[in-house]
Design an enzyme around this catalytic site. Structure first.
Site, PDB file in Angstrom:
ATOM      1  N   HIS A 147       0.791  -1.234  -0.036  1.00 26.73           N
ATOM      2  CA  HIS A 147       0.054   0.080  -0.051  1.00 26.73           C
ATOM      3  C   HIS A 147       0.886   1.318   0.204  1.00 26.73           C
ATOM      4  O   HIS A 147       0.334   2.409  -0.033  1.00 26.73           O
ATOM      5  CB  HIS A 147      -1.004   0.123   1.387  1.00 26.73           C
ATOM      6  CG  HIS A 147      -1.949  -1.139   1.115  1.00 26.73           C
ATOM      7  ND1 HIS A 147      -2.898  -1.190   0.093  1.00 26.73           N
ATOM      8  CD2 HIS A 147      -2.251  -1.972   2.061  1.00 26.73           C
ATOM      9  CE1 HIS A 147      -3.597  -2.179   0.341  1.00 26.73           C
ATOM     10  NE2 HIS A 147      -3.282  -2.878   1.607  1.00 26.73           N
ATOM     11  N   ASP A 207      -4.208 -13.216   3.633  1.00 29.49           N
ATOM     12  CA  ASP A 207      -5.555 -12.512   4.044  1.00 29.49           C
ATOM     13  C   ASP A 207      -6.874 -12.801   3.181  1.00 29.49           C
ATOM     14  O   ASP A 207      -7.992 -12.489   3.571  1.00 29.49           O
ATOM     15  CB  ASP A 207      -5.413 -11.146   4.497  1.00 29.49           C
ATOM     16  CG  ASP A 207      -4.752 -10.183   3.426  1.00 29.49           C
ATOM     17  OD1 ASP A 207      -4.470 -10.687   2.369  1.00 29.49           O
ATOM     18  OD2 ASP A 207      -4.476  -8.755   3.588  1.00 29.49           O
TER      19      ASP A 207
HETATM   20  C1  SP5 Z   1      -1.066  -5.278   3.858  1.00 29.58           C
HETATM   21  C2  SP5 Z   1      -2.436  -5.051   4.230  1.00 29.58           C
HETATM   22  O1  SP5 Z   1      -3.097  -6.257   4.317  1.00 29.58           O
HETATM   23  N1  SP5 Z   1      -3.002  -3.942   4.607  1.00 29.58           N
HETATM   24  C3  SP5 Z   1      -4.419  -4.026   4.934  1.00 29.58           C
HETATM   25  C4  SP5 Z   1      -4.890  -2.609   5.634  1.00 29.58           C
HETATM   26  C5  SP5 Z   1      -6.157  -2.841   5.597  1.00 29.58           C
HETATM   27  N2  SP5 Z   1      -6.554  -1.918   6.835  1.00 29.58           N
HETATM   28  C6  SP5 Z   1      -8.027  -1.626   6.650  1.00 29.58           C
HETATM   29  C7  SP5 Z   1      -8.992  -2.873   6.737  1.00 29.58           C
HETATM   30  C8  SP5 Z   1     -10.349  -2.334   6.838  1.00 29.58           C
HETATM   31  C9  SP5 Z   1     -11.282  -3.416   6.648  1.00 29.58           C
HETATM   32  N3  SP5 Z   1     -12.519  -3.251   7.190  1.00 29.58           N
HETATM   33  C10 SP5 Z   1     -13.350  -4.497   7.719  1.00 29.58           C
HETATM   34  C11 SP5 Z   1     -14.202  -4.628   8.791  1.00 29.58           C
HETATM   35  C12 SP5 Z   1     -13.744  -5.501   9.879  1.00 29.58           C
HETATM   36  N4  SP5 Z   1     -13.699  -4.937  10.985  1.00 29.58           N
HETATM   37 ZN    ZN Z   2      -3.892  -7.204   2.748  1.00 26.83          ZN
END
Ligand code: SP5
Ligand code: ZN
Length: 375
Positions: free
Chosen positions: A170, A295
């Site tokens: 990212h 993931d």
């Molecule tokens: C490297 C990587 O996998 N970065 C991922 C960053 C994601 N961060 C925010 C994700 C928001 C997901 N929201 C879903 C609701 C569950 N609580």
């Molecule tokens: Zn990710």
């Protein structure tokens, strides 16, 4: 044996919390992630783990080949400066983001602001990626791991793995966020392309779109970018990763995005992966950098695909079937209890078939694949 490059210095990046989904919660991206992966690989005779050579603190050339030097300068000093000039705090997070629309119809403004509080929102685009005291050192060590894995492959290994933490995909040219500070995969891909003159591809299988990697190579024809990810209509980072983003200028056609529906299982994912692999093959890369996120796993706490540990082994095997040497760089994956097994399964799958890169420079230092000349 598969070379694994992993640095102890990742533990220096240890946020207390992340601000996500309007909540203040324990960070999903935490030091235990890398520790469970290292534990799984170090008890398995397939892998040989080593600490990557540590780059000199002033040696940021490999990073600045893909990032704004201002971002590097900021990350090197911001935490300490915040302690002195704002307040002493463990996690440093921006509060005002420098959205370009803020200055619409008022000219571009003055550029990077002087105060650290303002600079945080200049270099960071979201709230889940705190700076802590050891963040910069950890981010540098993740780059060191990616470079060491790339060197392994350039020296003839068919497959090498960099246990990068924090992750990188990212991180864009001039922005950090999404748990990422430096784009480890982009540094690796650029190094492989620049050092050899050969074409390179990045295959990003993290659940989230690799917006940073895509941006870094969007106008380039020497590094192709191919990504499978949760459809940005529902998935982070929301604003990039649509199928119509295919590259621009010299890079026209060198970016491929495959957005995925929720709850895709192993078979569904493998058929999407096949389409992505056709795009990789069409780029005829001499080396493939894989941004490996786990993931997409069914048990992941923040994502919505349904892959299994066995599915990851099949994915690794499908990628290795291309017959291209692989530099595998760790990205996300937040189901800690399965993370070690999932990484190990993917790498074992890949190890069954991956090809050694015939280093053309062994025959003639000036010729690559019979046509491309070294600088
Ligand atoms: C490297 C990587 O996998 N970065 C991922 C960053 C994601 N961060 C925010 C994700 C928001 C997901 N929201 C879903 C609701 C569950 N609580
Ligand atoms: Zn990710």
């Amino acid at each position: 044996m598969i070379p694994v490059w992993a640095s102890e210095r990742h533990r220096g990046h240890d946020p207390n919390a992340e601000i996500e989904s309007s909540g203040f919660q324990p960070p999903f991206e935490h030091p235990g992630r890398a520790d469970v992966i290292a534990a799984a690989l170090s008890t398995d005779a397939c892998f040989s783990i080593a600490e990557p050579p540590r780059s000199e603190s002033g040696d940021t050339a490999a990073i600045e080949a893909v990032h704004d030097p201002g971002l590097v300068r900021f990350l090197a000093t911001a935490w300490a400066e915040y302690q002195r000039s704002v307040r002493p705090v463990h996690d440093v997070v921006p509060d005002v983001f420098a959205m370009s629309a803020l200055r619409d119809r008022m000219g571009p403004g003055r550029g990077e602001p002087p105060s650290v509080a303002a600079r945080l929102g200049w270099w960071c685009y979201e709230t889940t990626t705190p700076l802590t005291e050891g963040t910069y050192g950890a981010a540098r060590s993740a780059v060191d791991a990616a470079l060491a894995a790339t060197t392994s492959v350039m020296d003839g290994e068919p497959l090498a793995y960099a246990l990068c933490r924090p992750p990188g995909h990212h991180a864009a040219t001039s922005l950090y966020g999404g748990y990422c500070f430096f784009n480890n995969a982009a540094v690796a891909a650029h190094m492989a392309a620049a050092a050899t003159g050969a074409r390179v591809a990045v295959l990003d299988v993290d659940y989230h779109h690799g917006n940073g990697t895509q941006q870094i190579f969007y106008e380039r024809d020497d590094v192709a970018f191919v990504s499978l990810h949760g459809d940005p209509e529902r998935a982070y980072p929301y604003h990039t990763g649509f199928a119509e983003e295919t590259g621009t200028g010299r890079g026209r056609g060198s970016t491929t995005n495959v957005p995925l529906p929720a709850r895709l299982d192993d078979d569904g994912y493998l058929s999407a992966l096949d389409r992505a692999l056709s795009a990789v093959a069409a780029a005829t890369p001499a080396v493939l950098v894989v941004s490996l996120g786990l993931d997409t796993y069914g048990g992941d706490p923040i994502c919505d695909l349904d892959l299994t540990t066995g599915g990851f082994e099949r994915c690794g095997a499908a990628v290795a079937e291309l017959g291209i040497p692989l530099v595998v760089v760790q990205e996300g994956g937040y189901a800690d209890e399965a993370l070690g097994a999932n990484v190990s399964a993917w790498l074992r799958g890949a190890n069954s078939r991956s090809a050694r890169w015939d280093r053309p420079d062994r025959a003639d230092p000036n010729v690559q694949n019979g046509s491309v000349t070294r600088p």
